[in-house]
Motif scaffolding. Structure first.
Motif, PDB file in Angstrom:
ATOM      1  N   LEU A 239      37.291  49.457  37.921  1.00 58.25           N
ATOM      2  CA  LEU A 239      37.761  50.349  36.861  1.00 58.25           C
ATOM      3  C   LEU A 239      38.477  49.508  35.814  1.00 58.25           C
ATOM      4  N   LEU A 240      38.056  49.618  34.561  1.00 59.28           N
ATOM      5  CA  LEU A 240      38.664  48.842  33.481  1.00 59.28           C
ATOM      6  C   LEU A 240      39.389  49.791  32.533  1.00 59.28           C
TER       7      LEU A 240
ATOM      8  N   GLU B  25      42.576  45.821  44.417  1.00 57.22           N
ATOM      9  CA  GLU B  25      43.796  45.385  43.750  1.00 57.22           C
ATOM     10  C   GLU B  25      43.955  46.057  42.377  1.00 57.22           C
ATOM     11  N   PHE B  26      45.191  46.221  41.936  1.00 57.00           N
ATOM     12  CA  PHE B  26      45.487  46.735  40.600  1.00 57.00           C
ATOM     13  C   PHE B  26      46.102  45.584  39.807  1.00 57.00           C
ATOM     14  N   VAL B  27      45.312  45.068  38.850  1.00 61.16           N
ATOM     15  CA  VAL B  27      45.772  43.912  38.085  1.00 61.16           C
ATOM     16  C   VAL B  27      46.031  44.336  36.653  1.00 61.16           C
TER      17      VAL B  27
ATOM     18  N   THR C  30      39.133  48.831  42.706  1.00 57.36           N
ATOM     19  CA  THR C  30      39.670  47.639  42.060  1.00 57.36           C
ATOM     20  C   THR C  30      39.855  47.949  40.576  1.00 57.36           C
ATOM     21  N   THR C  31      41.033  47.671  40.060  1.00 58.94           N
ATOM     22  CA  THR C  31      41.337  48.122  38.705  1.00 58.94           C
ATOM     23  C   THR C  31      41.951  47.000  37.879  1.00 58.94           C
ATOM     24  N   ILE C  32      41.488  46.893  36.646  1.00 56.01           N
ATOM     25  CA  ILE C  32      42.133  45.975  35.705  1.00 56.01           C
ATOM     26  C   ILE C  32      42.598  46.784  34.516  1.00 56.01           C
TER      27      ILE C  32
END
Ligand SMILES: Nc1ncnc2c1ncn2[C@@H]1O[C@H](COP(=O)(O)OP(=O)(O)OP(=O)(O)O)[C@@H](O)[C@H]1O
Ligand SMILES: [Mg+2]
Lengths: 377, 661
Positions: free
Chosen positions: A170-171, A45-47, A201-203
């Motif tokens: 990934l932050l 997900e990209f949050v 998964t990215t924030i």
């Protein structure tokens, strides 16, 4: 406290979340920077964390990274409790607003930094670096130093470096905010495409709502150390659950009125049908409607009780904003309040709108939000 | 709902390792600074005195034992000891026979003696007797009875100090000289800085270099030059109109010379950061130049001026070399320490004077820190640099003023050089290199010079590694708040400690057989430790400033990439900070070459140093060789600075590719 899982139905399948943040609180001395926050993020997900400056976005991200560990609450990543672990024992890549590229190392050495002492041969490392540079669209720049690259290029090198070790998470902390508008728009798409391609998964932290709306699968709107709402960009925009979210995302008319019944409110001398709310009759209510949701209509009685939320108002001012007109409306029926409506250029032409004239409008009841001013919800 | 679990962060391997390193360096500072200071402090409270009531005698002249009399009773009638004779040092000794004026060791008289202090003793020939019983002696034996003082802890030494005018007058002298010098130096340096900053005069680069000369030589060298110029056989003695250069005049002139560059650096920085926009505003308001000066220039530079004042004050009040050479009979605190310790072997009193000297030094230091913090706050607001415009008259005034200062500085240096090169002033003015033949002189000879270079190199090497590592750890470690605060405090402390005080503390701490570290006493090691510690603070601050300029997130990136901190340190931090690292090493080298005060108590015949040799040769009357040795230090420091310049240049060139500026 808000339970988040039922709000994020769009993306959560039945599999357990990749990242589970539960009841996170971070205090700096007496100051509570994060207050009992919970959030689930699914695999791939990209949050986006979105919120005004100082609301705690960076603090939240740094807690997830282990750079500034929370005071209480837990973080699980891929079913592993990482709550107390230092960054080096977690699995993430990070890009900062400053990029933090090592100035004395070439692009190649920057990207390779995390690949060394992993029992990889030089040739393997070299291959991986080239692969990554290709991925971020900067092949053949590997001998340059960061200072010889443009901001956008530096940003992509930082991304390549963060992705080098294939982290599970990934932050990104405001990765695009130091760039000028054109490059930023371009990189938004690039980063999003890259993320989708890799499925990581990215924030991403941002205070730019447009960035969040265009890039995120899900947006977490933060306000003063708490999460106000979590939802898809569309959901956040169309169904704001609080006055704060309504005001923060997009443009919103925001006028004071009074509850009449569970589905109607009074505004000035008008009684309008609206969304369902639970404010007791007679109590103050805040009415909100987006400018583009105010519809121009042809036929309406000149005055008196509106039917079907239609009424006439006077055009006090018109602003031309390129693709549309922004029209400021006043009327004695509205009391002291004034409304703004966005009218497409064509519609404005067709209706022959001009300052000083009366204009018939409709406030569609399902687009008319009502919030309780004392709770903001 | 129950509260969420409190998280106790797990400390990373890196942080554990860094904490380990930091503890090692903190321990170094504790051993090299805190313990010695403590030893000195406690020494200053140790009093030793002869309590005459505690010594009792009985005499038998052949007709049976007489009554028991105490030494106190005897002294009341005989007055053999005055009250001040009773105060002594821990090693004080007193012969029992002085209480018996008619004592003859040939007589048949017998004596009984006991001392009543359970913690004291007396010496009976060769034995130390610690009991409190009666002992009987023949006259022959009795003449070898030596009384030892009672030791106690208290303010006794301080009381003695403040009731001895010859001693406490030095406080007034030291304050007077320091304040006077501060006023003169800061005014002169302000003028110089103003000319460099606000005029378009020529030769600015040369003036900047000239002004830095005094940093490269020991503080006693200007004293030697002044002796040649205005001493008893001085070249320009007439100019003094009978006044004596040995004393306040000489000290102040020499002190102005050696403190000038320190003040200049600070004031130049302060003037450089003041905001041009204020001047434009002043011009548009048609303020007169005089008014602008007082309402814009001075307030803008005020923190610099205050900070420079404290620094100069501290340098002067703690300096030892200059008043030693040219102070004559004019006593100052730093010299008093030397006189008490080396001259009179009164270590307790040396410790007391040290504590007295610590008070103003500490005060000036903390006020300076306070002011500097304010200046940093002022600095962070963006300002537009001032661009001077040509103004013939003003430029000419500036040029003449700077030339005058230049002549003063270069003049004193040239006098030293001249003194070093002539055969025998004022009788034989032929030039020769005879004065450089140090091996025929006292003071350590060429060996001392080689030792100094060794000390300089070792200090630069060890000091840079220790200081930079310490600064890195304290700056980059996560958590460990208490440890970091403690470390910062220890790192700032050396600046507040005068060199003489540090050196003396080392005697108390390291020259104690009970100390397992005592073997380093008298070796090169203790000189290196002492010098590194003495100059720790400035180096530490330089390192911290450089580290603070690096992106704060480098460590976060490295840990997310699972790379240990030492890899980041080696591959990024050290290369990026290399200019600062080189600055630290040259600073340490130059200071190790010139320092006298910190090492004067610590050198041994094997480890004599050039700077100390200058002082000792001057003391022995070999003034010309002293000047020659001083010049050797100067040449060496010039060479070191040139090497530093070339290395830095080369480095900048090589790293130009990635350095933006
Ligand atoms: N180390 C700290 N010590 C004390 N307070 C802190 C610290 N770090 C952050 N804060 C406070 O916590 C709050 C949240 O800070 P944070 O940096 O997370 O905000 P942000 O949402 O990222 O803002 P921005 O958009 O400006 O980056 C702020 O009020 C900030 O002052
Ligand atoms: Mg932030």
């Amino acid at each position: 406290m808000m339970t988040v899982s039922n709000l994020s139905s769009a993306n959560t399948s039945n599999s357990p979340p990749y990242l589970r943040i539960s009841r996170l609180t971070k205090k700096f001395g007496e100051f509570v920077a994060l207050n009992d926050i919970s959030l689930d993020v699914s695999q791939g997900e990209f949050v986006c964390f979105l919120g005004p400056s100082g609301c705690g976005k960076t603090t939240f991200l740094r807690a997830i990274a282990g750079l500034d560990i929370q005071t209480s609450g837990t973080v699980h990543q891929a079913d592993r409790d990482i709550s107390a672990l230092p960054p080096s024992e977690r699995d993430f890549g990070i890009v900062f607003q400053s990029y933090a590229l090592f100035p004395n190392l070439t692009v190649e050495a920057n990207v390779a930094f995390g690949l060394e002492n992993q029992k990889k041969s030089r040739i393997e490392i070299k291959k991986r670096v080239n692969e990554l540079l290709e991925l971020v669209g900067l092949p053949e720049q590997e001998k340059k130093y960061p200072s010889q690259l443009s901001g956008g290029q530096q940003q992509r090198i930082a991304l390549a470096r963060a992705l080098a070790t294939s982290p599970g998470l990934l932050l990104l902390d405001e990765p695009l905010s130091a760039l000028d508008a054109k490059v930023r728009t371009y990189l938004r798409r690039e980063v999003k495409a890259l993320q989708r391609k890799l499925g990581v998964t990215t924030i991403m932290v941002t205070h730019d709502q447009e960035e969040a709306l265009t890039m995120a699968d899900r947006i977490v709107v933060m306000n003063a150390g708490t999460i106000d709402q979590v939802g898809t960009p569309m959901g956040i925009y169309r169904e704001p659950e609080s006055l704060f979210v309504a005001d923060f995302i997009g443009t919103m008319n925001h006028v004071d009125g009074q509850a009449v019944s569970a589905e109607s409110v009074r505004l000035g001398s008008l009684t309008l049908a609206c969304r369902r709310h639970d404010i007791p009759p007679g109590k103050p209510a805040v009415l909100a409607i987006r400018p583009e949701d105010i519809l121009p209509v042809d036929d309406v009685a000149d005055a008196g009780t509106p039917t079907d939320n239609r009424f006439k108002a006077t055009v006090r001012e018109m602003e031309f904003l390129g693709s549309f007109w922004r029209i400021h409306l006043v009327d004695k029926q509205l009391g002291d309040s004034h409304l703004i409506a966005d009218l497409s250029v064509n519609a404005a032409l067709r209706m022959d709108t001009a300052v000083g004239q009366k204009m018939a409008i409709k406030l569609p009841p399902d687009r008319l939000y009502v919030f309780n001013p004392s709770t903001g919800r | 709902m129950p509260p969420a679990p409190i998280i106790r962060p797990k400390t990373s391997k890196d942080d554990k390792l860094m904490a380990g390193f930091m503890i090692v360096i903190a321990l170094y500072l504790v051993v090299a600074l805190a313990f010695p200071l403590y030893a000195m402090l406690s020494k200053s409270f140790k009093t030793a005195s002869f309590d005459l009531k505690k010594y009792e005698f009985q005499v038998n002249k052949g007709d049976g034992w007489g009554p028991v009399v105490s030494a106190f009773e005897i002294n009341q009638t005989l007055h053999v000891l005055k009250p001040e004779d009773l105060v002594t040092s821990a090693d004080g000794r007193l012969y029992a026979t002085i209480f018996f004026p008619d004592f003859s060791f040939r007589s048949k008289t017998k004596y009984r003696f006991r001392q009543l202090d359970p913690n004291s003793s007396f010496i009976d020939g060769t034995r130390q007797i610690t009991d409190n019983d009666w002992h009987t002696y023949t006259a022959k034996e009795f003449r070898r009875i030596i009384l030892r003082p009672s030791q106690s802890i208290g303010l006794g030494n301080y009381i003695t100090y403040f009731s001895t005018p010859a001693l406490f007058r030095s406080i007034k002298n030291s304050l007077f000289i320091s304040i006077l010098t501060t006023l003169i130096t800061v005014s002169l340096a302000f003028g110089f800085a103003y000319a460099l900053n606000r005029s378009t005069m020529r030769f600015k680069g040369i003036f900047r270099i000239i002004a830095m000369i005094p940093i490269l030589i020991p503080s006693l060298l200007p004293g030697i030059a002044l002796v040649y110029l205005f001493g008893n056989q001085g070249m320009l003695k007439g100019l003094l109109f009978g006044a004596d250069i040995y004393g306040p005049i000489g000290i102040v002139v020499g002190a102005v010379f050696f403190t000038f560059p320190h003040a200049l650096i600070i004031i130049t920085t302060a003037l450089a950061i003041s905001d041009a926009r204020l001047y434009e505003a002043a011009i548009s308001l048609r303020a007169s130049a005089w008014r602008t000066f007082w309402t814009v220039t001075i307030p803008g530079a005020r923190y610099g001026l205050i900070s420079a004042s404290f620094v100069v004050f501290n340098l002067v009040i703690t300096d030892f070399g200059l008043p030693k050479v040219i102070g004559g009979q004019y006593n100052m605190l730093a010299v008093d320490i030397y006189k008490q310790v080396i001259g009179q072997q009164n270590f307790e009193m040396g410790a007391v004077v040290s504590v007295v000297l610590l008070v103003p030094a500490m005060m000036a230091f903390s006020l300076d820190r306070y002011v500097q913090k304010k200046q940093i706050a002022q600095l962070s607001s963006r300002s537009v640099p001032y661009e001077p415009k040509p103004n013939r008259r003003f430029d000419a005034i500036c040029l003449s003023y700077c030339s005058l200062m230049g002549v003063f500085i270069v003049g004193l240096l040239l006098v030293c050089q001249y003194a070093a090169l002539i055969k025998l002033w004022p009788y034989n003015l032929h030039l020769s290199l005879a004065n450089y033949n140090f091996d025929v002189m006292d003071g350590g000879g060429w060996r001392a010079y080689i030792n100094s270079i060794r000390l300089g190199l070792l200090t630069a090497l060890v000091g840079t590694v220790v200081v930079f590592s310490g600064a890195y750890m304290v700056e980059k470690i996560n958590g460990f708040r208490v440890l970091r605060t403690g470390f910062q405090f220890l790192a700032m402390l050396p600046m507040a400690i005068p060199g003489m005080v540090l050196g003396l503390s080392y005697i108390f701490f390291f020259n104690n057989p009970a100390n397992p570290l005592s073997p380093i006493y008298g070796t090169m090691v203790i000189l290196v430790v002492c010098t590194v510690t003495h100059f720790y603070t400035v180096s530490h601050l330089t390192a911290i400033t450089a580290l603070k300029q690096m992106d704060r997130e480098f460590e976060a990136v490295a840990s997310s990439l699972k790379q240990p901190f030492y890899k980041l340190l080696a591959k990024v931090t050290v290369p990026v900070c290399m200019p600062a690292i080189l600055d630290i090493s040259i600073y340490l080298f130059v200071n190790a070459m010139t320092t006298v005060s910190a090492v004067i108590f610590l050198y041994s015949p094997d480890t004599a140093l050039a700077s100390v040799a200058v002082m000792n040769m001057d003391d022995a009357g070999d003034i010309a060789p002293a000047a020659a040795m001083g010049m050797m230090i100067f040449y060496t420091n010039v060479a070191a600075r040139l090497i530093h310049l070339f290395v830095t240049r080369g480095l900048t060139k090589r790293t130009q590719a990635w350095r933006k500026r």
